[in-house]
Design a protein around this motif. Sequence first.
Motif, PDB file in Angstrom:
ATOM      1  N   GLY A   1      14.491  -2.944 -22.351  1.00 34.18           N
ATOM      2  CA  GLY A   1      14.432  -1.570 -22.845  1.00 34.18           C
ATOM      3  C   GLY A   1      13.145  -0.891 -22.436  1.00 34.18           C
ATOM      4  O   GLY A   1      13.151   0.265 -21.996  1.00 34.18           O
ATOM      5  N   PHE A   2      12.020  -1.600 -22.544  1.00 36.09           N
ATOM      6  CA  PHE A   2      10.738  -1.031 -22.131  1.00 36.09           C
ATOM      7  C   PHE A   2      10.746  -0.690 -20.644  1.00 36.09           C
ATOM      8  O   PHE A   2      10.338   0.398 -20.238  1.00 36.09           O
ATOM      9  CB  PHE A   2       9.590  -1.997 -22.442  1.00 36.09           C
ATOM     10  CG  PHE A   2       8.284  -1.561 -21.844  1.00 36.09           C
ATOM     11  CD1 PHE A   2       7.572  -0.507 -22.395  1.00 36.09           C
ATOM     12  CD2 PHE A   2       7.778  -2.192 -20.717  1.00 36.09           C
ATOM     13  CE1 PHE A   2       6.363  -0.089 -21.830  1.00 36.09           C
ATOM     14  CE2 PHE A   2       6.577  -1.784 -20.156  1.00 36.09           C
ATOM     15  CZ  PHE A   2       5.873  -0.722 -20.714  1.00 36.09           C
ATOM     16  N   LEU A   3      11.225  -1.633 -19.823  1.00 33.05           N
ATOM     17  CA  LEU A   3      11.229  -1.400 -18.376  1.00 33.05           C
ATOM     18  C   LEU A   3      12.151  -0.243 -17.992  1.00 33.05           C
ATOM     19  O   LEU A   3      11.838   0.527 -17.080  1.00 33.05           O
ATOM     20  CB  LEU A   3      11.640  -2.671 -17.626  1.00 33.05           C
ATOM     21  CG  LEU A   3      10.626  -3.808 -17.662  1.00 33.05           C
ATOM     22  CD1 LEU A   3      11.192  -5.049 -16.984  1.00 33.05           C
ATOM     23  CD2 LEU A   3       9.308  -3.398 -17.026  1.00 33.05           C
ATOM     24  N   LYS A   4      13.265  -0.104 -18.693  1.00 32.56           N
ATOM     25  CA  LYS A   4      14.193   0.986 -18.386  1.00 32.56           C
ATOM     26  C   LYS A   4      13.593   2.333 -18.776  1.00 32.56           C
ATOM     27  O   LYS A   4      13.679   3.303 -18.028  1.00 32.56           O
ATOM     28  CB  LYS A   4      15.526   0.757 -19.123  1.00 32.56           C
ATOM     29  CG  LYS A   4      16.629   1.626 -18.625  1.00 32.56           C
ATOM     30  CD  LYS A   4      16.984   1.223 -17.222  1.00 32.56           C
ATOM     31  CE  LYS A   4      18.166   2.027 -16.722  1.00 32.56           C
ATOM     32  NZ  LYS A   4      18.390   1.849 -15.309  1.00 32.56           N
TER      33      LYS A   4
ATOM     34  N   GLY B   1      10.410   3.413 -16.488  1.00 34.79           N
ATOM     35  CA  GLY B   1      10.667   3.899 -15.139  1.00 34.79           C
ATOM     36  C   GLY B   1       9.764   3.206 -14.135  1.00 34.79           C
ATOM     37  O   GLY B   1       9.161   2.178 -14.421  1.00 34.79           O
ATOM     38  N   SER B   2       9.637   3.792 -12.965  1.00 35.38           N
ATOM     39  CA  SER B   2       8.807   3.182 -11.926  1.00 35.38           C
ATOM     40  C   SER B   2       7.376   3.697 -12.031  1.00 35.38           C
ATOM     41  O   SER B   2       7.117   4.752 -12.595  1.00 35.38           O
ATOM     42  CB  SER B   2       9.371   3.497 -10.539  1.00 35.38           C
ATOM     43  OG  SER B   2       9.237   4.873 -10.265  1.00 35.38           O
ATOM     44  N   ALA B   3       6.449   2.939 -11.459  1.00 33.08           N
ATOM     45  CA  ALA B   3       5.038   3.327 -11.490  1.00 33.08           C
ATOM     46  C   ALA B   3       4.821   4.632 -10.730  1.00 33.08           C
ATOM     47  O   ALA B   3       3.926   5.399 -11.054  1.00 33.08           O
ATOM     48  CB  ALA B   3       4.176   2.227 -10.903  1.00 33.08           C
ATOM     49  N   ALA B   4       5.656   4.881  -9.738  1.00 28.09           N
ATOM     50  CA  ALA B   4       5.530   6.115  -8.961  1.00 28.09           C
ATOM     51  C   ALA B   4       5.833   7.349  -9.812  1.00 28.09           C
ATOM     52  O   ALA B   4       5.301   8.423  -9.573  1.00 28.09           O
ATOM     53  CB  ALA B   4       6.465   6.075  -7.764  1.00 28.09           C
ATOM     54  N   GLN B   5       6.667   7.172 -10.837  1.00 22.08           N
ATOM     55  CA  GLN B   5       7.030   8.286 -11.707  1.00 22.08           C
ATOM     56  C   GLN B   5       5.967   8.543 -12.764  1.00 22.08           C
ATOM     57  O   GLN B   5       5.815   9.648 -13.239  1.00 22.08           O
ATOM     58  CB  GLN B   5       8.353   8.000 -12.431  1.00 22.08           C
ATOM     59  CG  GLN B   5       9.535   7.877 -11.510  1.00 22.08           C
ATOM     60  CD  GLN B   5      10.756   7.350 -12.252  1.00 22.08           C
ATOM     61  OE1 GLN B   5      10.640   6.621 -13.230  1.00 22.08           O
ATOM     62  NE2 GLN B   5      11.924   7.725 -11.779  1.00 22.08           N
TER      63      GLN B   5
ATOM     64  N   GLY C   1       3.006  -4.011 -10.209  1.00 24.63           N
ATOM     65  CA  GLY C   1       2.746  -5.345 -10.750  1.00 24.63           C
ATOM     66  C   GLY C   1       3.261  -5.548 -12.162  1.00 24.63           C
ATOM     67  O   GLY C   1       3.797  -6.609 -12.484  1.00 24.63           O
ATOM     68  N   LEU C   2       3.100  -4.547 -13.019  1.00 29.54           N
ATOM     69  CA  LEU C   2       3.569  -4.679 -14.399  1.00 29.54           C
ATOM     70  C   LEU C   2       5.078  -4.862 -14.437  1.00 29.54           C
ATOM     71  O   LEU C   2       5.587  -5.737 -15.142  1.00 29.54           O
ATOM     72  CB  LEU C   2       3.163  -3.456 -15.231  1.00 29.54           C
ATOM     73  CG  LEU C   2       3.633  -3.469 -16.685  1.00 29.54           C
ATOM     74  CD1 LEU C   2       3.038  -4.662 -17.428  1.00 29.54           C
ATOM     75  CD2 LEU C   2       3.276  -2.156 -17.373  1.00 29.54           C
ATOM     76  N   TYR C   3       5.794  -4.066 -13.670  1.00 35.30           N
ATOM     77  CA  TYR C   3       7.258  -4.168 -13.631  1.00 35.30           C
ATOM     78  C   TYR C   3       7.675  -5.564 -13.183  1.00 35.30           C
ATOM     79  O   TYR C   3       8.481  -6.222 -13.843  1.00 35.30           O
ATOM     80  CB  TYR C   3       7.840  -3.110 -12.682  1.00 35.30           C
ATOM     81  CG  TYR C   3       9.340  -3.217 -12.540  1.00 35.30           C
ATOM     82  CD1 TYR C   3      10.189  -2.603 -13.453  1.00 35.30           C
ATOM     83  CD2 TYR C   3       9.912  -3.952 -11.504  1.00 35.30           C
ATOM     84  CE1 TYR C   3      11.566  -2.711 -13.337  1.00 35.30           C
ATOM     85  CE2 TYR C   3      11.280  -4.062 -11.381  1.00 35.30           C
ATOM     86  CZ  TYR C   3      12.107  -3.446 -12.295  1.00 35.30           C
ATOM     87  OH  TYR C   3      13.479  -3.567 -12.178  1.00 35.30           O
ATOM     88  N   HIS C   4       7.137  -6.014 -12.055  1.00 33.30           N
ATOM     89  CA  HIS C   4       7.551  -7.313 -11.518  1.00 33.30           C
ATOM     90  C   HIS C   4       7.126  -8.465 -12.425  1.00 33.30           C
ATOM     91  O   HIS C   4       7.867  -9.441 -12.565  1.00 33.30           O
ATOM     92  CB  HIS C   4       7.017  -7.484 -10.092  1.00 33.30           C
ATOM     93  CG  HIS C   4       7.700  -6.596  -9.111  1.00 33.30           C
ATOM     94  ND1 HIS C   4       8.997  -6.797  -8.701  1.00 33.30           N
ATOM     95  CD2 HIS C   4       7.277  -5.469  -8.485  1.00 33.30           C
ATOM     96  CE1 HIS C   4       9.348  -5.853  -7.852  1.00 33.30           C
ATOM     97  NE2 HIS C   4       8.322  -5.025  -7.706  1.00 33.30           N
ATOM     98  N   GLY C   5       5.966  -8.353 -13.042  1.00 32.70           N
ATOM     99  CA  GLY C   5       5.523  -9.395 -13.971  1.00 32.70           C
ATOM    100  C   GLY C   5       6.430  -9.505 -15.184  1.00 32.70           C
ATOM    101  O   GLY C   5       6.855 -10.599 -15.563  1.00 32.70           O
ATOM    102  N   LEU C   6       6.730  -8.359 -15.793  1.00 32.88           N
ATOM    103  CA  LEU C   6       7.607  -8.375 -16.968  1.00 32.88           C
ATOM    104  C   LEU C   6       9.027  -8.779 -16.605  1.00 32.88           C
ATOM    105  O   LEU C   6       9.671  -9.538 -17.332  1.00 32.88           O
ATOM    106  CB  LEU C   6       7.606  -7.003 -17.657  1.00 32.88           C
ATOM    107  CG  LEU C   6       6.335  -6.655 -18.419  1.00 32.88           C
ATOM    108  CD1 LEU C   6       6.384  -5.222 -18.930  1.00 32.88           C
ATOM    109  CD2 LEU C   6       6.111  -7.626 -19.572  1.00 32.88           C
TER     110      LEU C   6
END
Length: 171
Positions: A139-142, A145-149, A83-88
């Motif tokens: 930059g933050f999203l890169k 990484g992913s939530a799975a990591q 959710g955080l990734y998709h929201g941002l």
Amino acid sequence: MLILDTVSRIVHVATAIILVGGSTFILCVLLPSAKQLSDDAHQQLATAINGRWKKFVHGGIALFLISGFYNYFRAIPNHKGDGLYHGLLGAKMLVAFVVFFLAAALVGRSEKLAGIRANKAKWLKVVVLLAAIIVSVSGFLKIRGSAAQAPESAAAVIVETSGEATPVSVE
């Protein structure tokens, strides 16, 4: 796919460097320097620059859209349920569309948007500020990484005991 992924990323970042850097240059160097010119010379310079810059803006928007959507669709499987990734990322995309609109309005000819061009310095400040926000979120999203990591908690630690990984809370 590695080559296409790499080319798409390079195109996206290079386009950002050119357009954000160019906008910052215009705002911080060109506009203040042009104030020293006569009104006629100022108008000639503005017309000449606008004619060239508009090609970069329009081409850059096209490259952003193509490479951005490609990068997004390639990243979706790595961020399923994050959710955080998709929201941002969604917020970043919406802000990018605002930047595209303002950048196109600043180099355009529409009479309805003449007010934006009349206040070029003000709207370039908005473009540069929004672009900085976009770059920061990207930059933050890169880096994130992913939530799975990522561990569920910043304080979670994985301890290996007898060949098995066991999460341990260190709170």
